[in-house]
Design an enzyme around this catalytic site. Structure first.
Site, PDB file in Angstrom:
ATOM      1  CG  ASP A   1      -8.563   0.908   3.369  1.00 54.95           C
ATOM      2  OD1 ASP A   1      -9.444   0.095   3.026  1.00 54.95           O
ATOM      3  OD2 ASP A   1      -7.353   0.611   3.437  1.00 54.95           O
TER       4      ASP A   1
ATOM      5  CE  LYS B   1      -4.305  -1.583   2.133  1.00 52.42           C
ATOM      6  NZ  LYS B   1      -5.266  -1.351   3.209  1.00 52.42           N
TER       7      LYS B   1
HETATM    8  P1  NAP Z   1      -0.321  -2.454  10.757  1.00 53.99           P
HETATM    9  O1  NAP Z   1       0.013  -1.318   9.873  1.00 53.99           O
HETATM   10  O2  NAP Z   1       0.575  -3.641  10.827  1.00 53.99           O
HETATM   11  O3  NAP Z   1      -0.478  -1.859  12.260  1.00 53.99           O
HETATM   12  C1  NAP Z   1      -0.775  -2.721  13.325  1.00 53.99           C
HETATM   13  C2  NAP Z   1      -1.188  -1.902  14.542  1.00 53.99           C
HETATM   14  O4  NAP Z   1      -1.691  -2.816  15.533  1.00 53.99           O
HETATM   15  C3  NAP Z   1      -0.035  -1.156  15.188  1.00 53.99           C
HETATM   16  O5  NAP Z   1      -0.534   0.047  15.736  1.00 53.99           O
HETATM   17  C4  NAP Z   1       0.409  -2.125  16.299  1.00 53.99           C
HETATM   18  O6  NAP Z   1       1.013  -1.480  17.391  1.00 53.99           O
HETATM   19  C5  NAP Z   1      -0.943  -2.645  16.742  1.00 53.99           C
HETATM   20  N1  NAP Z   1      -0.871  -3.932  17.436  1.00 53.99           N
HETATM   21  C6  NAP Z   1      -0.461  -5.123  16.932  1.00 53.99           C
HETATM   22  N2  NAP Z   1      -0.555  -6.092  17.877  1.00 53.99           N
HETATM   23  C7  NAP Z   1      -1.041  -5.480  18.987  1.00 53.99           C
HETATM   24  C8  NAP Z   1      -1.337  -5.940  20.300  1.00 53.99           C
HETATM   25  N3  NAP Z   1      -1.194  -7.237  20.654  1.00 53.99           N
HETATM   26  N4  NAP Z   1      -1.827  -5.051  21.198  1.00 53.99           N
HETATM   27  C9  NAP Z   1      -1.988  -3.747  20.846  1.00 53.99           C
HETATM   28  N5  NAP Z   1      -1.712  -3.253  19.640  1.00 53.99           N
HETATM   29  C10 NAP Z   1      -1.236  -4.114  18.710  1.00 53.99           C
HETATM   30  O7  NAP Z   1      -1.760  -3.055  10.429  1.00 53.99           O
HETATM   31  P2  NAP Z   1      -3.010  -2.289   9.783  1.00 53.99           P
HETATM   32  O8  NAP Z   1      -3.003  -2.462   8.328  1.00 53.99           O
HETATM   33  O9  NAP Z   1      -3.042  -0.922  10.371  1.00 53.99           O
HETATM   34  O10 NAP Z   1      -4.246  -3.165  10.329  1.00 53.99           O
HETATM   35  C11 NAP Z   1      -4.664  -3.100  11.671  1.00 53.99           C
HETATM   36  C12 NAP Z   1      -5.942  -3.898  11.855  1.00 53.99           C
HETATM   37  O11 NAP Z   1      -6.983  -3.330  11.086  1.00 53.99           O
HETATM   38  C13 NAP Z   1      -5.855  -5.363  11.402  1.00 53.99           C
HETATM   39  O12 NAP Z   1      -6.567  -6.148  12.328  1.00 53.99           O
HETATM   40  C14 NAP Z   1      -6.530  -5.383  10.069  1.00 53.99           C
HETATM   41  O13 NAP Z   1      -7.139  -6.641   9.772  1.00 53.99           O
HETATM   42  C15 NAP Z   1      -7.617  -4.337  10.307  1.00 53.99           C
HETATM   43  N6  NAP Z   1      -8.086  -3.731   9.065  1.00 53.99           N
HETATM   44  C16 NAP Z   1      -9.395  -3.869   8.752  1.00 53.99           C
HETATM   45  C17 NAP Z   1      -9.884  -3.314   7.601  1.00 53.99           C
HETATM   46  C18 NAP Z   1     -11.337  -3.478   7.279  1.00 53.99           C
HETATM   47  O14 NAP Z   1     -11.708  -3.308   6.105  1.00 53.99           O
HETATM   48  N7  NAP Z   1     -12.181  -3.759   8.252  1.00 53.99           N
HETATM   49  C19 NAP Z   1      -9.047  -2.590   6.743  1.00 53.99           C
HETATM   50  C20 NAP Z   1      -7.695  -2.442   7.094  1.00 53.99           C
HETATM   51  C21 NAP Z   1      -7.228  -3.028   8.262  1.00 53.99           C
HETATM   52  P3  NAP Z   1       2.612  -1.192  17.408  1.00 53.99           P
HETATM   53  O15 NAP Z   1       2.797   0.076  16.659  1.00 53.99           O
HETATM   54  O16 NAP Z   1       2.933  -1.091  18.843  1.00 53.99           O
HETATM   55  O17 NAP Z   1       3.275  -2.362  16.741  1.00 53.99           O
END
Ligand code: NAP
Length: 285
Positions: free
Chosen positions: A107, A71
Site C-alpha cells: 500500500d 493486516k
Molecule cells: P480504518 O482503519 O477502519 O480507518 C477508518 C478511518 O476513517 C478512521 O480514521 C475513521 O475515523 C475514519 N472515518 C470513518 N467514518 C468516518 C466519517 N463518517 N467521517 C470522517 N471520518 C470517518 O480503515 P482504513 O483501512 O484506513 O480505510 C480507510 C479508507 O481507505 C476506506 O474507504 C478504504 O476503502 C480506503 N482504502 C483504499 C485503498 C485503495 O487501494 N484505494 C487501500 C486501503 C484503504 P475515526 O478514527 O474517528 O473512527
C-alpha cells in the site's frame, strides 16, 4: 487458464473476502504473461489466522495478500519484515521464499506511485494534509515520510487517534513536522489548508453509505491536488467537490492498482501488465 498439479497458487486472506477485486486483477495479469499461476480468495476468520499462516507453508502457497481484518495481526506471524511493514505496523503482501514468509506493505509504494502518476507529485520538502488515522492513513504517512515530506497534518474525526499516529511517526521521523487537527475544528482547518501542497483522504468518509467529508476547499491553493483513497463510488463526493473548485482530484483506483502491481512484481520478479490490470479494475466498476 489450464490449472494442473504444478500450478503455483497465490491468494488473499481476509474476512470477508468475497468483495475483493484482487483475484480478477491478478488472474488477468498471470494470464497476460502466460504464467502457470492462479489467485484465489480465502475467507479466514480472525481465530484461524495462525493455522492459515501454517497452511501457506504446508501447501506451498507462493504469495498471499492480506486484507481487513488481518493486516496488523499478521505482522507477528512472519519470518522477515520489510521497512514499510515496520513503519506502518501492517502487512498486505507475503512472499513465500522457500518456506520463509517475508512481509511487505505494498500500500505504501502503491499510493505513492498512484499520486506520482495522477499528479506528477513529488513529496520532497512538501506539506501534506492527510485525513484519517486508520490503516490506510498509516500507509500514506509512511509513503510521505519515506519520500522526504517536510510537514504532515493528520486530520481525524477522533483527535486522539491522530495524536497516536503523530507520536508513532514523530519517533521514527524527527525531521518531519507533524501536527493534528480534529475534523470538527473548521477554523484550524481553514488555517492549515492554505499551507498544503497535497490533500489525501485516507478516511472512509465518502464511501458508499458513509457521509462525505466537509472540508473548506475554497481555502485550498489552486495547484494543490486532492487524492481520495475511496474508490467506491469511482468518482467520490470529495473528488467531485474538489473538481468543482477547479482542483485536480482523483479517487483511489490507482492505489488499488499499484499495490497489486507492486505485489505481482515482488512475487514473480516480472514487470506487471499494468494496462490490463487497470482495464479489469475499471471494468469491474
Ligand atoms: P480504518 O482503519 O477502519 O480507518 C477508518 C478511518 O476513517 C478512521 O480514521 C475513521 O475515523 C475514519 N472515518 C470513518 N467514518 C468516518 C466519517 N463518517 N467521517 C470522517 N471520518 C470517518 O480503515 P482504513 O483501512 O484506513 O480505510 C480507510 C479508507 O481507505 C476506506 O474507504 C478504504 O476503502 C480506503 N482504502 C483504499 C485503498 C485503495 O487501494 N484505494 C487501500 C486501503 C484503504 P475515526 O478514527 O474517528 O473512527
Amino acid at each position: 487458464m489450464d490449472i494442473s498439479a504444478t500450478t503455483n497458487i497465490y491468494g488473499i486472506f481476509g474476512h470477508p473476502v468475497s468483495h475483493s477485486l484482487s483475484p480478477i486483477m491478478h488472474n488477468r495479469a498471470f494470464e497476460g504473461l502466460g504464467l502457470d499461476c492462479v489467485y484465489l480468495g480465502f475467507d479466514i476468520e480472525p481465530g484461524s489466522l495462525t493455522s492459515a499462516v501454517n497452511a501457506i507453508k504446508t501447501l506451498n502457497l507462493k504469495g498471499i495478500n492480506i486484507t481487513i481484518p488481518h493486516k496488523e495481526a499478521m505482522v507477528n506471524q512472519l519470518d522477515d519484515l520489510t521497512e514499510p511493514v515496520i513503519l506502518t505496523g501492517a502487512v498486505n503482501t507475503i512472499k513465500n521464499e522457500n518456506g520463509r514468509l517475508v512481509g511487505y506493505n505494498t500500500d505504501v509504494p502503491g499510493v505513492m506511485r498512484a499520486i506520482k502518476e495522477e499528479f506528477n507529485f513529488d513529496p520532497q520538502y512538501k506539506n501534506a494534509f492527510i485525513v484519517g488515522a486508520g490503516g490506510a492513513s498509516r500507509a500514506v504517512i509512511a509513503g510521505m515520510c519515506l519520500n522526504g515530506a517536510r510537514q504532515i497534518v493528520i486530520a481525524n474525526r477522533t483527535l486522539s487517534k491522530a495524536d497516536i499516529l503523530k507520536k508513532r511517526f514523530t519517533d521514527q521521523y524527527q525531521n518531519v513536522v507533524f501536527s493534528t487537527v480534529s475534523l470538527n475544528d473548521q477554523e484550524k482547518i481553514k488555517r492549515l489548508l492554505p499551507e498544503s501542497n497535497i490533500i489525501v483522504n485516507a478516511s472512509s468518509a465518502g464511501m458508499v453509505d458513509i457521509p462525505p467529508l466537509e472540508l473548506p476547499l475554497e481555502t485550498v491553493p489552486k495547484d494543490c491536488p486532492v487524492y481520495d483513497l475511496v474508490y467506491n463510488p469511482i468518482v467520490s463526493p470529495l473528488v467531485r467537490q474538489a473538481r468543482e473548485f477547479g482542483l485536480k482530484a482523483e479517487s483511489g483506483l490507482g492505489m488499488l492498482l499499484y499495490q497489486g502491481v507492486e505485489a505481482f512484481e515482488i512475487w514473480t520478479g516480472k514487470k506487471a501488465p499494468v494496462d490490463s490490470m487497470r482495464e479489469v479494475l475499471l471494468g469491474s466498476r
